[in-house]
Design a protein around this motif. Structure first.
Motif, PDB file in Angstrom:
ATOM      1  N   GLU A 164      33.130  25.888 -21.754  1.00 58.35           N
ATOM      2  CA  GLU A 164      33.274  24.810 -21.531  1.00 58.35           C
ATOM      3  C   GLU A 164      31.978  23.760 -20.705  1.00 58.35           C
ATOM      4  O   GLU A 164      31.206  24.767 -19.393  1.00 58.35           O
ATOM      5  CB  GLU A 164      33.872  24.169 -21.301  1.00 58.35           C
ATOM      6  N   ALA A 165      30.861  23.438 -21.207  1.00 48.88           N
ATOM      7  CA  ALA A 165      29.884  22.677 -20.515  1.00 48.88           C
ATOM      8  C   ALA A 165      29.415  21.375 -20.798  1.00 48.88           C
ATOM      9  O   ALA A 165      29.299  21.133 -21.638  1.00 48.88           O
ATOM     10  CB  ALA A 165      28.020  23.740 -20.549  1.00 48.88           C
ATOM     11  N   SER A 166      28.507  20.574 -20.585  1.00 46.49           N
ATOM     12  CA  SER A 166      27.450  19.810 -20.910  1.00 46.49           C
ATOM     13  C   SER A 166      26.149  19.718 -21.491  1.00 46.49           C
ATOM     14  O   SER A 166      26.107  20.926 -21.175  1.00 46.49           O
ATOM     15  CB  SER A 166      27.363  19.155 -19.478  1.00 46.49           C
ATOM     16  N   GLU A 169      23.624  21.430 -19.097  1.00 46.79           N
ATOM     17  CA  GLU A 169      24.110  22.731 -18.864  1.00 46.79           C
ATOM     18  C   GLU A 169      23.564  24.293 -20.119  1.00 46.79           C
ATOM     19  O   GLU A 169      23.109  24.898 -20.084  1.00 46.79           O
ATOM     20  CB  GLU A 169      25.705  22.634 -18.508  1.00 46.79           C
ATOM     21  N   GLN A 199      35.152  14.079 -19.340  1.00 47.24           N
ATOM     22  CA  GLN A 199      35.146  14.192 -17.807  1.00 47.24           C
ATOM     23  C   GLN A 199      34.883  12.765 -16.957  1.00 47.24           C
ATOM     24  O   GLN A 199      33.795  12.621 -16.943  1.00 47.24           O
ATOM     25  CB  GLN A 199      34.221  15.113 -17.627  1.00 47.24           C
ATOM     26  N   GLU A 207      31.196  12.282 -18.852  1.00 47.10           N
ATOM     27  CA  GLU A 207      30.448  13.085 -19.619  1.00 47.10           C
ATOM     28  C   GLU A 207      30.920  13.535 -20.344  1.00 47.10           C
ATOM     29  O   GLU A 207      31.973  13.950 -20.949  1.00 47.10           O
ATOM     30  CB  GLU A 207      30.084  14.186 -17.903  1.00 47.10           C
ATOM     31  N   HIS A 208      30.145  13.949 -21.177  1.00 50.23           N
ATOM     32  CA  HIS A 208      30.459  14.563 -22.633  1.00 50.23           C
ATOM     33  C   HIS A 208      30.263  16.218 -21.954  1.00 50.23           C
ATOM     34  O   HIS A 208      29.858  16.965 -22.019  1.00 50.23           O
ATOM     35  CB  HIS A 208      29.698  14.469 -23.759  1.00 50.23           C
ATOM     36  N   ARG A 209      31.521  17.183 -22.765  1.00 45.67           N
ATOM     37  CA  ARG A 209      31.995  18.514 -22.109  1.00 45.67           C
ATOM     38  C   ARG A 209      31.840  19.165 -22.946  1.00 45.67           C
ATOM     39  O   ARG A 209      32.720  18.397 -24.412  1.00 45.67           O
ATOM     40  CB  ARG A 209      33.208  18.020 -21.376  1.00 45.67           C
ATOM     41  N   TYR A 210      31.988  20.180 -24.081  1.00 42.09           N
ATOM     42  CA  TYR A 210      31.353  20.685 -25.493  1.00 42.09           C
ATOM     43  C   TYR A 210      32.780  22.458 -24.692  1.00 42.09           C
ATOM     44  O   TYR A 210      32.147  22.862 -23.894  1.00 42.09           O
ATOM     45  CB  TYR A 210      29.875  20.745 -25.792  1.00 42.09           C
ATOM     46  N   ARG A 211      32.912  22.482 -26.003  1.00 45.58           N
ATOM     47  CA  ARG A 211      33.427  24.402 -25.792  1.00 45.58           C
ATOM     48  C   ARG A 211      33.800  24.503 -27.616  1.00 45.58           C
ATOM     49  O   ARG A 211      33.761  24.203 -28.336  1.00 45.58           O
ATOM     50  CB  ARG A 211      35.063  23.715 -25.412  1.00 45.58           C
TER      51      ARG A 211
END
Length: 213
Positions: A164-166, A169, A199, A207-211
């Motif tokens: 998972e990352a922004s 990133e 998050q 912050e949007h986090r993606y996975r």
């Protein structure tokens, strides 16, 4: 005689004459003398070696779909038959297009033009997947997937395999700009290929986090 050589197989000489004139009018095509029955079609295919067949289904002594299947040559089926089993049989046999008579001459002109572009795209000894996708899209009048977009999105999906990352990133991992990453991540999320969560920090916007789904 130059260009893509087209053999017209139709038992109605008036119809075959119209189709012959339509073919000859298209740049890059040459119409061979039309034939009116299955026996003549087999002889013409053997002796004249056409590149493309325009086949009627019902012939006095045979079946146009079967003629095309036997020949293994690129072909369009042009027929008054509009029943689903016949259409499906023609397409399953390898016909590239099926036009129901009577049709607007522009329909055949359009398919001939697309077939020419399709042939040109597949003219070299080896091709990439991008070229194949483009050729199929051109032949059937659809848009092939945009290679750059597909490539960028795959880079982002590969980057997400690390966890998972922004968007910041992921942009760094994939080697693209943050704006590009955000745009493609939004498309991937809309398609359901990635999940987005928020998050919250101590200050500022979440912050949007993606996975990967």
């Amino acid at each position: 005689m130059t260009g893509i050589r087209v053999l017209i197989v139709d038992d109605d000489f008036r119809v075959s004459g119209i189709h012959r004139d339509l073919v000859d009018a298209r740049p890059g095509f040459t119409a061979l003398p039309p034939v009116r029955d299955a026996a003549s079609a087999r002889i013409a295919i053997r002796d004249l070696r056409p590149d493309l067949l325009l086949l009627d289904v019902y012939l006095p002594d045979g079946d146009g779909i079967e003629i095309g299947r036997e020949a293994g040559i690129d072909r369009f089926v042009l027929s008054a038959a509009d029943d689903v089993p016949t259409v499906r049989r023609a397409l399953a046999s390898g016909a590239l297009h099926y036009l129901v008579k009577p049709f607007d001459p522009r329909a055949l002109q359009d398919r001939l033009d697309r077939y020419l572009r399709y042939r040109n795209l597949l003219a070299s000894g080896s091709v990439t997947q991008e070229t194949i996708d483009r050729a199929v899209g051109v032949l059937h009048g659809g848009a092939a997937p945009a290679p750059a977009r597909a490539g960028t999105q795959q880079l982002l999906l590969d980057a997400l395999a690390e966890g998972e990352a922004s968007s910041v990133e992921l942009a760094a991992r994939a080697g693209v700009s943050r704006a590009t990453a955000q745009r493609h991540l939004a498309e991937l999320a809309a398609r359901g290929a990635v999940e987005v969560s928020l998050q919250y920090g101590t200050a500022g916007r979440p912050e949007h986090r993606y996975r990967v789904v």
